[in-house]
Design an enzyme around this catalytic site. Structure first.
Site, PDB file in Angstrom:
ATOM      1  N   CYS A   1       0.728  -1.251   0.023  1.00  0.00           N
ATOM      2  CA  CYS A   1      -0.025   0.018  -0.114  1.00  0.00           C
ATOM      3  C   CYS A   1       0.883   1.261   0.078  1.00  0.00           C
ATOM      4  O   CYS A   1       1.803   1.427   0.808  1.00  0.00           O
ATOM      5  CB  CYS A   1      -0.968  -0.051   1.177  1.00  0.00           C
ATOM      6  SG  CYS A   1      -1.831   1.607   1.568  1.00  0.00           S
TER       7      CYS A   1
ATOM      8  N   CYS B   1       0.323   3.232   3.142  1.00  0.00           N
ATOM      9  CA  CYS B   1       1.138   2.708   4.277  1.00  0.00           C
ATOM     10  C   CYS B   1       2.837   2.979   4.217  1.00  0.00           C
ATOM     11  O   CYS B   1       3.600   3.192   5.321  1.00  0.00           O
ATOM     12  CB  CYS B   1       1.180   1.209   4.229  1.00  0.00           C
ATOM     13  SG  CYS B   1      -0.788   0.710   4.787  1.00  0.00           S
TER      14      CYS B   1
ATOM     15  N   HIS C   1      -8.985   7.553   2.995  1.00  0.00           N
ATOM     16  CA  HIS C   1      -8.312   8.921   3.173  1.00  0.00           C
ATOM     17  C   HIS C   1      -9.555   9.831   2.950  1.00  0.00           C
ATOM     18  O   HIS C   1     -10.340   9.611   2.223  1.00  0.00           O
ATOM     19  CB  HIS C   1      -7.100   9.089   2.215  1.00  0.00           C
ATOM     20  CG  HIS C   1      -7.586   8.587   0.875  1.00  0.00           C
ATOM     21  ND1 HIS C   1      -7.444   7.526   0.306  1.00  0.00           N
ATOM     22  CD2 HIS C   1      -7.979   9.458  -0.375  1.00  0.00           C
ATOM     23  CE1 HIS C   1      -7.786   7.445  -0.993  1.00  0.00           C
ATOM     24  NE2 HIS C   1      -8.226   8.678  -1.272  1.00  0.00           N
TER      25      HIS C   1
ATOM     26  N   HIS D   1     -10.052  13.585   2.010  1.00  0.00           N
ATOM     27  CA  HIS D   1      -9.328  14.773   1.159  1.00  0.00           C
ATOM     28  C   HIS D   1     -10.092  15.782   1.733  1.00  0.00           C
ATOM     29  O   HIS D   1     -11.073  15.990   2.125  1.00  0.00           O
ATOM     30  CB  HIS D   1     -10.008  14.918  -0.270  1.00  0.00           C
ATOM     31  CG  HIS D   1      -9.387  13.830  -1.263  1.00  0.00           C
ATOM     32  ND1 HIS D   1      -8.493  13.868  -2.289  1.00  0.00           N
ATOM     33  CD2 HIS D   1     -10.002  12.461  -1.437  1.00  0.00           C
ATOM     34  CE1 HIS D   1      -8.434  12.912  -2.932  1.00  0.00           C
ATOM     35  NE2 HIS D   1      -8.991  11.922  -2.662  1.00  0.00           N
TER      36      HIS D   1
END
Ligand code: AMP
Length: 119
Positions: free
Chosen positions: A7, A10, A106, A108
């Site tokens: 990832c 990560c 995530h 934004h």
């Protein structure tokens, strides 16, 4: 699902891929988006590898709450003008049809004077 070796986010958390860091604590990491849509555009991610919102359950409520509670503070710190004249947009793309490209959850955070490139 603590970290996924394949990832990209990560790897950013681990410092294996460089990023422009905005914030870090024991649970979260925030960094500037590499292809910003707006004058201010950064991402807030959990350090825990959760692929998307589709995997989120009630056990993640404190983590997601922390992300949402942090966003306004970081938005102002990064140059978004204050509400209501300014403000910001929070977006979380989920899955292919949701427009998700990176499969590590995530958020934004976008803001700043318009027009924006996108969004
Ligand atoms: P999404 O379509 O919601 O999965 O968005 C992924 C976002 O990650 C895009 O806005 C990309 O520009 C951003 N991105 C991808 N790789 C990096 C990177 N190495 N550093 C910063 N942002 C990145």
């Amino acid at each position: 699902m603590s970290a996924d070796a394949n990832c990209i986010f990560c790897k950013i958390v681990a410092g294996q891929i460089p990023s422009k860091k905005v914030f870090e604590d024991e649970d979260l990491f925030a960094f500037h988006d590499i292809a910003p849509w707006a004058p201010v555009h950064f991402l807030i991610i959990p350090k825990l590898h959760i692929p998307s919102m589709a995997q989120v359950g009630l056990e993640h409520a404190p983590l997601l709450g922390k992300i949402m509670a942090l966003a306004p503070r970081l938005a102002l710190e990064q140059g978004c003008r204050p509400y209501p004249e300014g403000g910001f947009r929070i977006v979380t793309n989920t899955g292919a049809e949701g427009g998700q490209e990176v499969h590590h959850l995530h958020v934004h955070v976008m803001g700043g004077p318009r027009p924006w490139l996108r969004g």
